[in-house]
Design an enzyme around this catalytic site. Structure first.
Site, mmCIF file in Angstrom:
data_model
loop_
_atom_site.group_PDB
_atom_site.id
_atom_site.type_symbol
_atom_site.label_atom_id
_atom_site.label_comp_id
_atom_site.label_asym_id
_atom_site.label_seq_id
_atom_site.Cartn_x
_atom_site.Cartn_y
_atom_site.Cartn_z
ATOM 1 N N HIS A 70 0.806 -1.225 0.000
ATOM 2 C CA HIS A 70 0.000 0.000 0.000
ATOM 3 C C HIS A 70 0.842 1.280 0.000
ATOM 4 O O HIS A 70 0.476 2.263 -0.620
ATOM 5 C CB HIS A 70 -0.969 0.008 1.183
ATOM 6 C CG HIS A 70 -0.271 -0.066 2.485
ATOM 7 N ND1 HIS A 70 -0.185 -1.233 3.208
ATOM 8 C CD2 HIS A 70 0.430 0.859 3.160
ATOM 9 C CE1 HIS A 70 0.539 -1.007 4.279
ATOM 10 N NE2 HIS A 70 0.910 0.259 4.272
ATOM 11 N N ARG B 9 -9.870 2.624 -5.579
ATOM 12 C CA ARG B 9 -9.744 1.754 -4.405
ATOM 13 C C ARG B 9 -10.519 2.390 -3.258
ATOM 14 O O ARG B 9 -10.016 3.303 -2.607
ATOM 15 C CB ARG B 9 -8.272 1.622 -3.990
ATOM 16 C CG ARG B 9 -7.399 0.827 -4.938
ATOM 17 C CD ARG B 9 -5.989 0.723 -4.362
ATOM 18 N NE ARG B 9 -5.193 -0.295 -5.009
ATOM 19 C CZ ARG B 9 -4.334 -0.062 -6.010
ATOM 20 N NH1 ARG B 9 -4.168 1.149 -6.475
ATOM 21 N NH2 ARG B 9 -3.644 -1.058 -6.537
ATOM 22 N N ARG C 22 -14.171 -0.053 -7.280
ATOM 23 C CA ARG C 22 -14.031 -1.394 -6.711
ATOM 24 C C ARG C 22 -14.651 -1.420 -5.323
ATOM 25 O O ARG C 22 -14.414 -0.516 -4.510
ATOM 26 C CB ARG C 22 -12.545 -1.742 -6.615
ATOM 27 C CG ARG C 22 -12.322 -3.051 -5.890
ATOM 28 C CD ARG C 22 -10.886 -3.456 -5.900
ATOM 29 N NE ARG C 22 -10.103 -2.735 -4.916
ATOM 30 C CZ ARG C 22 -8.789 -2.909 -4.756
ATOM 31 N NH1 ARG C 22 -8.139 -3.734 -5.561
ATOM 32 N NH2 ARG C 22 -8.134 -2.252 -3.837
ATOM 33 N N GLU D 228 -7.704 -11.884 -9.746
ATOM 34 C CA GLU D 228 -6.536 -11.773 -8.868
ATOM 35 C C GLU D 228 -6.132 -13.127 -8.311
ATOM 36 O O GLU D 228 -5.083 -13.265 -7.705
ATOM 37 C CB GLU D 228 -6.853 -10.857 -7.675
ATOM 38 C CG GLU D 228 -7.392 -9.518 -8.091
ATOM 39 C CD GLU D 228 -7.533 -8.575 -6.929
ATOM 40 O OE1 GLU D 228 -6.576 -7.850 -6.642
ATOM 41 O OE2 GLU D 228 -8.612 -8.556 -6.306
ATOM 42 N N ASN E 131 -1.034 -7.395 -9.097
ATOM 43 C CA ASN E 131 -0.299 -7.390 -7.821
ATOM 44 C C ASN E 131 -0.635 -8.653 -7.040
ATOM 45 O O ASN E 131 0.236 -9.331 -6.511
ATOM 46 C CB ASN E 131 -0.680 -6.175 -6.963
ATOM 47 C CG ASN E 131 -0.479 -4.876 -7.687
ATOM 48 O OD1 ASN E 131 0.271 -4.823 -8.644
ATOM 49 N ND2 ASN E 131 -1.156 -3.826 -7.257
ATOM 50 N N ASP E 132 -1.929 -8.922 -6.970
ATOM 51 C CA ASP E 132 -2.349 -10.119 -6.254
ATOM 52 C C ASP E 132 -2.210 -11.366 -7.116
ATOM 53 O O ASP E 132 -1.840 -12.422 -6.609
ATOM 54 C CB ASP E 132 -3.803 -9.964 -5.778
ATOM 55 C CG ASP E 132 -3.859 -9.156 -4.499
ATOM 56 O OD1 ASP E 132 -3.030 -9.416 -3.610
ATOM 57 O OD2 ASP E 132 -4.701 -8.259 -4.399
ATOM 58 N N ARG F 155 3.325 -10.348 -1.147
ATOM 59 C CA ARG F 155 3.737 -9.107 -1.822
ATOM 60 C C ARG F 155 4.335 -8.077 -0.878
ATOM 61 O O ARG F 155 4.916 -7.089 -1.313
ATOM 62 C CB ARG F 155 2.553 -8.510 -2.605
ATOM 63 C CG ARG F 155 1.397 -8.081 -1.738
ATOM 64 C CD ARG F 155 0.158 -7.813 -2.557
ATOM 65 N NE ARG F 155 -0.031 -6.405 -2.877
ATOM 66 C CZ ARG F 155 -1.159 -5.896 -3.347
ATOM 67 N NH1 ARG F 155 -2.179 -6.684 -3.616
ATOM 68 N NH2 ARG F 155 -1.269 -4.619 -3.593
ATOM 69 N N CYS G 256 -5.240 -3.588 -13.916
ATOM 70 C CA CYS G 256 -5.139 -2.433 -13.029
ATOM 71 C C CYS G 256 -4.065 -2.630 -11.967
ATOM 72 O O CYS G 256 -3.925 -1.823 -11.064
ATOM 73 C CB CYS G 256 -6.485 -2.089 -12.407
ATOM 74 S SG CYS G 256 -7.125 -3.423 -11.400
#
Ligand code: PEP
Ligand code: MG
Length: 570
Positions: A188, A295, A331, A430, A453-454, A464, A501
């Site tokens: 984050h 987000r 989202r 994801e 990312n996931d 991560r 994304c």
């Protein structure tokens, strides 16, 4: 001293260290002779703390809203609570203990009482008391408790890690960059740095140990390097680098109004990722065509309560209105994993990233989920809203989430509220299980957005947030590319579309493959948009398709990287 870390947000920054420490403050049992002096010390520490809390309150009110600022009024009330004060003074007088120890004994007693109360609201007050007392103790014991929300002059933050609450309070006016011991590129704090367009290096492992408050520091967010107390030569070199970076940024401005298409005319939509309405200006200033990922968790994080339907509606409406008919993908709540929320009372988990996260949590907490869906549906008539669910792993999860939309639609229609009936509903890809069954999911959604990312974290089984396994963040690896291809092909065969994304969408090197695989949209941090548009304009779609095909047959991340280096230079 030169320290290597992970480049999390581009740019060069030169400045002074502002150290953020989060250690537990320990007091001693030392006795005192001069009682009056000890009481005065306590009073001074209380005064300084009050002033600090007032500064944070005013900043929060300015940055977020008055209601959030008011949380800090409650902190001031705790600070000035007569019982807390009298109890502490009593211990100093009767037991001749130092002020720090006396305060800690009082606080421990109060916290225990609050923690044992039935009401969730009262239990939360325990953490407020701890927050406040830690600040006072820091001043009493002369321990630096630098708070990023308190920065009043320019500096570069050095911390072990920054929590989502810390990052939410960062003020771009003063924070010129940051470096942390922990974290990976897609954690984050890195994402927030890119959104704020401040250089950042994370996962340095040793920056806290090797730097002191006020040291000179250079952050190289391009190479992932931090230099503490640089020499004249290094300073000269980096001033030059900084200038090149800034000039390049200026040069890219000419791409702001251009269409995004390859040399041979294949169009791709370039969108921006945002975390709050304030981030919109960054996307628009950098020529973003739409919002590919809003987000929403930042509406929930760093607060003492769940945002109301009204509060959410206001934020969503603001974004939709400002985007003026352009697509906005919002989202639904994605917390859990590295983003925990106190008031949700989630239990501690062994593997938070594999636990009760995102849609899983929402499907358990129908009350919270419903409030968000209602707010989204209410907002839908103000622009081109698309709703997207995170972390879907099974078709039942998707159906349950969609059912909530149906329930809320019915409710709102009965209440006479207008809803955009043509709104697209999509899901993030994801989890590998969703990629593998993309042809089934494609029948039940309007679009996919791949959260790389996931998807990378779950495909390579590598946390991560853990810098020790950051070498497994492998966006070029054919294993991942194959999953992406499956998803794109599945969507196209059902007349649907797919975007990315995750941070990979803004990775300059991989773009030819993403174009070649047929991605329809790429959504990224605003600071990457112009450069990616420039690169896409230099690529031939036909050649990109060939390279993507070849990449799918390779063995490793490295091989694909080399293939790209050989075939594309821009
Ligand atoms: C992703 O996982 O790629 C993504 C975009 O979601 P987040 O980074 O918020 O988990
Ligand atoms: Mg994700």
């Amino acid at each position: 001293m030169l320290i290597k870390g992970i480049a999390a947000s581009s740019g060069i920054s030169i400045g002074k260290v502002f150290k953020v420490k989060k250690e537990k403050i320990v007091t001693s049992n030392e006795k005192v002779e001069n009682i009056q002096q000890e009481i005065s010390k306590l009073e001074v520490a209380l005064d300084i703390s009050e002033k600090e809390i007032m500064i944070i309150r005013d900043k929060t009110a300015r940055k977020i809203d008055r209601k959030h600022g008011a949380i800090f009024d409650a902190h001031i009330q705790i600070l000035r609570d007569p019982e807390l004060l009298n109890n502490t003074i009593g211990i100093i007088k009767n037991r001749k203990l130092n002020a720090g120890r006396a305060l800690q004994i009082t606080v421990d007693k109060f916290v225990k009482i609050f923690e044992e109360m039935d009401s969730e609201y009262m239990r939360e007050r325990a953490s407020d008391i701890l927050d406040v007392s830690n600040r006072v103790l820091g001043h009493l014991l002369n321990q630096n408790i630098n708070d990023p929300g308190l920065m009043e002059k320019e500096g570069i933050i050095v911390a072990q890690d920054l929590t989502p609450t810390d990052t939410a309070s960062l003020d771009k006016e003063y924070v010129k960059g940051f470096a942390t011991d922990k974290g990976g590129r897609t954690g984050h704090s890195g994402i927030m740095a890119r959104t704020l367009e401040i250089p950042a290096v994370v996962g340095t492992k040793t920056i806290m140990e090797n730097s002191s408050e006020g040291d000179d520091i250079i952050i190289d967010g391009e190479e992932g390097i931090v230099i503490i107390n640089p020499n004249e030569e290094q300073l000269k070199e980096y001033r030059k680098k900084e200038k090149i970076y800034k000039d390049n940024k200026k040069r890219l401005k000419k791409f702001k109004w251009r269409e995004t298409k390859t040399k041979d005319g294949k169009k791709i939509e370039l969108a921006g990722n945002i975390g709050c309405p304030e981030d919109l200006s960054g996307v628009l200033n950098n020529g973003g065509e739409s919002i590919g990922l809003y987000r929403t968790e930042f509406l929930y994080i760093g607060k003492k309560y769940c945002p109301s339907e009204k509060e959410q509606l206001q934020a969503y409406k603001e974004v939709l209105k400002k985007m003026d008919g352009k697509s906005v993908i919002i989202r639904t709540l994605d917390v859990g994993g590295d983003k925990s929320i106190e008031y949700m009372n989630t239990s501690k988990e062994m593997n938070p990233f594999l636990g009760n996260r995102a849609i899983r949590l929402c499907l358990e907490r129908h009350d919270i989920f419903k409030e968000q869906i209602r707010a989204l549906l209410k907002a839908s008539s103000y622009g081109n809203l698309k709703i997207m669910f995170p972390m879907i792993a099974t078709i039942e999860e998707l159906r349950d989430a969609k059912k909530m939309i149906e329930i809320c639609k019915e409710e709102l229609t009965d209440e006479g509220i207008e809803i955009n009936e043509n709104m697209e509903i999509g899901m993030m890809i994801e989890v590998p299980s969703a990629a593998l069954l993309a042809d089934k999911f494609a029948k039940e959604v309007d679009f996919f957005s791949i959260g790389t990312n996931d998807l990378i974290q779950y495909t390579f089984a590598a946390d991560r947030m853990n810098e020790k396994v950051s070498y497994l963040y492998q966006p070029f690896n054919p294993a991942l590319l194959k999953l992406i291809k499956m998803v794109v092909d599945a969507s196209h065969s059902h007349g649907k579309w797919t975007g990315i994304c995750g941070e990979m969408a803004g990775n300059e090197k991989i773009i030819p493959i993403l174009v070649g695989l047929g991605l329809d949209e790429l959504s990224m941090s605003s600071s990457s948009i112009l450069r990616i548009r420039e690169i896409i304009g230099k690529i031939e779609y036909e050649k990109a398709k060939e390279i993507a095909k070849a990449a799918l047959n390779m063995n490793s991340n490295k091989e694909v990287e080399k293939l790209l280096e050989k075939n594309f230079s821009y």
